[in-house]
Design a protein around this motif. Structure first.
Motif, mmCIF file in Angstrom:
data_model
loop_
_atom_site.group_PDB
_atom_site.id
_atom_site.type_symbol
_atom_site.label_atom_id
_atom_site.label_comp_id
_atom_site.label_asym_id
_atom_site.label_seq_id
_atom_site.Cartn_x
_atom_site.Cartn_y
_atom_site.Cartn_z
ATOM 1 N N GLN A 120 0.836 -1.196 0.000
ATOM 2 C CA GLN A 120 0.000 0.000 0.000
ATOM 3 C C GLN A 120 0.875 1.251 0.000
ATOM 4 N N ILE A 121 0.296 2.337 -0.512
ATOM 5 C CA ILE A 121 0.991 3.630 -0.491
ATOM 6 C C ILE A 121 -0.032 4.739 -0.682
ATOM 7 N N GLU A 122 0.289 5.921 -0.194
ATOM 8 C CA GLU A 122 -0.593 7.079 -0.377
ATOM 9 C C GLU A 122 -0.626 7.477 -1.846
ATOM 10 N N GLN A 154 6.210 5.112 -9.396
ATOM 11 C CA GLN A 154 7.483 4.434 -9.174
ATOM 12 C C GLN A 154 7.455 3.608 -7.889
ATOM 13 N N ILE A 155 6.846 4.151 -6.840
ATOM 14 C CA ILE A 155 6.718 3.400 -5.577
ATOM 15 C C ILE A 155 5.897 2.142 -5.796
ATOM 16 N N ILE A 156 4.810 2.268 -6.550
ATOM 17 C CA ILE A 156 3.942 1.130 -6.821
ATOM 18 C C ILE A 156 4.700 0.039 -7.559
ATOM 19 N N VAL A 157 5.403 0.425 -8.615
ATOM 20 C CA VAL A 157 6.164 -0.551 -9.407
ATOM 21 C C VAL A 157 7.244 -1.210 -8.563
ATOM 22 N N TRP A 158 7.933 -0.422 -7.747
ATOM 23 C CA TRP A 158 8.998 -0.956 -6.894
ATOM 24 C C TRP A 158 8.440 -1.994 -5.917
ATOM 25 N N VAL A 174 -3.803 1.746 -3.266
ATOM 26 C CA VAL A 174 -3.511 3.178 -3.227
ATOM 27 C C VAL A 174 -4.511 3.829 -2.282
ATOM 28 N N ASP A 175 -4.005 4.581 -1.310
ATOM 29 C CA ASP A 175 -4.855 5.234 -0.315
ATOM 30 C C ASP A 175 -5.109 6.680 -0.738
ATOM 31 N N GLU A 176 -6.370 7.036 -0.939
ATOM 32 C CA GLU A 176 -6.703 8.381 -1.438
ATOM 33 C C GLU A 176 -7.839 9.032 -0.638
#
Length: 339
Positions: A120-122, A154-158, A174-176
């Motif tokens: 997960q990421i913002e 890039q964070i998602i792909v990494w 993805v947190d939105e």
């Protein structure tokens, strides 16, 4: 690789532990089927999901004196943009200690019953709303917003490239929360451009072989969530269950094959009075009015409404116990998945 929801339990992302080892063991104990790498906001300020998303420009930004978010230090905008455009998306131990520990645990076989792994990421909209230059958020400038959106991709792909080494389906959320804002700032980047950038990040996840999830635990912008076409929608179903089943965009999303992570467990202290059977009956009544409950069950995941990172450590066991009780009822209804 195929992933069938069918009542699977997972976490939103954050846990309240300050010990990385304890956090990983909590994931293994309470979310063994769909384990997730734990974000630890009580370990350090850098571990907040916004801090992780903006780690690439750490040292070039500072907390704002007034209001929320971060501001670019005087004279450092060009350096910020350079870092964003050169981003490789890597999460570092200094601001995402749980990621590396999670990778090690996967390699060591700690999650033998896992059917998928979760990251997960913002998202770009929210990060751009939290980062300011000269009093204005990056969301007010198309070029600044685009730089953040590239970095998030890039964070998602990494993450996906690292997590898929486990040989399991990868769910990347993805947190939105900023999706709930009708007009985040005056003269902001137009809604279509914001949603287009978010849709592109989700597509990046799919192109890398992952399932693209979208989480929003603020007011339910279901129409916007559906427009960007995630594979999984994650929302606060404790507050918004009836709104979800009354929204044709949401029902169409499920009918077209989308999965839903229902955040039915309130993220709060003292869950002793929360009854899993009552939660399930409420969910069942709503699905029965909307269509075939079995079909909804086959495409359902169960979570808390939001991350547990700011609660007491005792809340982890309480929250997941309720989630698993609800999951058991969902699974009994789901039966065999769709052919």
């Amino acid at each position: 690789m195929p992933f069938v929801a069918a009542g699977a339990v997972t976490g939103i992302g954050s846990l309240p532990h300050t010990s990385i080892r304890v956090a990983i063991r909590s994931v293994a104990e309470f979310s063994p089927e769909v384990p997730f790498w734990p974000q630890l906001p009580q370990l350090s300020e850098q571990e907040s999901i916004v801090g992780q998303g903006l780690g690439v420009v750490e040292g070039l930004i500072e907390p704002r004196n007034e209001g929320y978010g971060y501001q670019v230090k005087d004279g450092r905008l060009n350096s910020v943009l350079e870092n964003l455009h050169r981003s490789r998306g890597d999460l570092r131990p200094a601001n995402a200690a749980g990621f590396g520990a999670f990778e090690e645990a996967l390699s060591a076989g700690l999650f033998r019953s896992a059917v998928a792994v979760k990251g997960q990421i913002e998202g770009p909209i929210t990060l751009s709303a939290y980062l300011f230059h000269k009093g204005r958020p990056f969301l007010s400038d198309p070029a600044l917003f685009a730089a953040v959106a590239f970095h998030v991709s890039q964070i998602i792909v990494w993450q996906i490239d690292r997590l898929k080494s486990a040989g399991l389906p990868v769910l990347l959320f993805v947190d939105e929360p900023a999706l709930c804002l009708d007009a985040p700032v005056a003269n902001a980047v137009p809604e279509e451009q914001r949603l287009s950038a978010l849709a592109a990040t989700l597509e990046d996840a799919r192109m890398r072989g992952a399932y693209a999830g979208l989480h929003c635990c603020a007011a339910r912008p279901l129409e916007r969530m559906c427009r960007v076409e995630p594979d999984i929608i994650s929302f606060d179903a404790h507050q918004g269950l009836d709104l979800f089943f009354a929204d044709w965009h949401a029902l169409d999303f499920v009918n077209r094959g989308g999965s839903v992570a229902y955040g039915v467990v309130p993220t709060r202290r003292g869950l002793n009075a929360v009854d899993s059977a009552t939660i399930f009956v409420r969910w069942l009544r709503a699905t029965s009015l909307a269509g075939d409950p079995q079909r909804f069950a086959q495409r359902a995941m169960i979570t808390a409404t939001c991350g547990l990172g700011l609660l007491d450590t005792s809340a982890v066991r309480e929250s997941f116990a309720i989630a698993h009780s609800v999951s058991k009822l969902i699974r009994s209804l789901a039966g065999s998945p769709d052919e």
